[in-house]
Enzyme design. Structure first.
Site, short mmCIF file in Angstrom:
data_model
loop_
_atom_site.label_atom_id
_atom_site.label_comp_id
_atom_site.label_asym_id
_atom_site.label_seq_id
_atom_site.Cartn_x
_atom_site.Cartn_y
_atom_site.Cartn_z
N HIS A 257 3.74 -5.57 -5.71
CA HIS A 257 4.10 -6.16 -4.40
C HIS A 257 5.60 -6.57 -4.41
CE1 HIS A 257 4.35 -8.64 -0.79
NE2 HIS A 257 3.50 -8.28 -0.26
N GLU B 39 5.48 -0.32 2.01
CA GLU B 39 5.59 -1.68 2.23
C GLU B 39 7.11 -1.73 2.50
OE1 GLU B 39 2.07 -4.38 2.21
OE2 GLU B 39 3.51 -4.80 0.75
#
Ligand code: PGA
Length: 220
Positions: A97, A146
Site C-alpha cells: 500500500h 491505486e
C-alpha cells in the site's frame, strides 16, 4: 484464486477498537450473506483473531485480510506479525500500500519478501501499484491499481484512465485487477466493469459501515 467476483476490499486502516469492529461486522453481516461477490474485511492485526471467531461462529460471508504482513518469518522480530502466524485466520493480505511505501519506507525488495512469505503461508497478496511501472513480484495474482492522488482525497481517477491502466497491467501478467482510490457508492459501478474485477475501499468509505454497505448495494 477461486473467490467469486467482484472482490470488494474494506481496508479500515488504523481505525476502530474491538467493540467498533465487532459492530461493523454485525452491520455488514446481513448484506454480505446475499452478495454474489467476495467481501474481504481488513481490520488492524490485533483484531484479526476475534474477527475470525465471530465470522466463523456466526457463518458470516466475509473473508479476512490483514493490512500488512512481515517480511520476516517467525523469530526474533519484535512487533512483527509473520505470515505463518495468521495463515489459519486470513485468506488475504494487502502488500505494498502506498501509505506503507511512503510512511514506512518499504522498498521493492521488502515487498518481494512479503509476497514470498504470504504465498508460502497460502495467504493471497493483494498487491498495490501506482501504475504499470511499479515492479510486481512473481506469483502475485491480485493487483490493485491505486494512484496516489486518488487515495483519501475524494478525487478518484477517471473510469477511462482506470481501464487503460488495467489494460497495461494485464499486458504484464495474468492478474485480477482491482481499483482503489476514493471509491464510493456513487462511482463504484463506473469502475467495476471490463478489466476491473473489484475495488479496494479505504478509510473514507469503509470505516462507516453504512457507506460501505451502500457500495455493496450499488454493485448488486
Ligand atoms: P480511500 O483509500 O478509499 O480512502 O481513498 C483507498 C486506499 O487507501 O486504498
Amino acid at each position: 484464486m477461486n473467490n467469486p467476483l467482484p472482490l470488494v476490499v474494506a481496508n479500515l486502516k488504523a481505525n476502530k477498537t474491538w467493540d467498533e469492529i465487532s459492530s461493523w461486522i454485525d452491520d455488514v453481516a446481513n448484506l454480505a450473506q446475499n452478495f454474489s461477490g467476495t467481501i474481504i474485511f481488513c481490520p488492524s492485526s490485533p483484531f484479526l483473531a476475534a474477527s475470525y471467531q465471530k465470522i466463523s461462529q456466526n457463518g458470516i460471508n466475509l473473508k479476512l485480510g490483514s493490512q500488512d504482513i512481515s517480511r520476516f518469518e517467525q523469530g526474533a522480530y519484535t512487533g512483527e506479525v509473520a505470515a505463518s502466524q495468521i495463515a489459519d485466520i486470513c485468506q488475504f493480505t494487502i502488500i505494498g500500500h502506498s501509505e506503507r511505501r511512503h510512511n514506512l519506507k518499504e522498498d521493492d525488495e521488502t515487498l518481494r519478501k512479503k509476497v514470498e512469505n504470504a504465498k508460502n503461508a497460502k495467504i493471497e497478496p493483494i498487491f498495490c501499484v501506482q501504475n504499470e511501472n511499479t515492479p510486481i513480484p512473481q506469483k502475485v495474482e491480485i493487483v490493485a491499481y491505486e494512484p496516489i492522488f486518488a487515495i483519501g482525497t475524494g478525487n478518484p481517477d477517471t473510469p477511462e484512465n482506470v481501464q487503460a491502466n488495467a489494460q497495461r497491467l494485464m499486458a504484464k501478467g495474468d492478474y485480477t485487477i482491482l481499483y482503489g482510490g476514493s471509491v464510493s457508492a456513487g462511482n463504484v459501478k463506473s469502475f467495476v466493469k471490463d478489466s476491473i474485477q473489484g475495488v479496494l475501499v479505504g478509510a473514507t468509505n469503509s470505516v462507516d459501515p453504512q457507506k460501505f454497505i451502500n457500495i455493496i448495494l450499488s454493485l448488486k
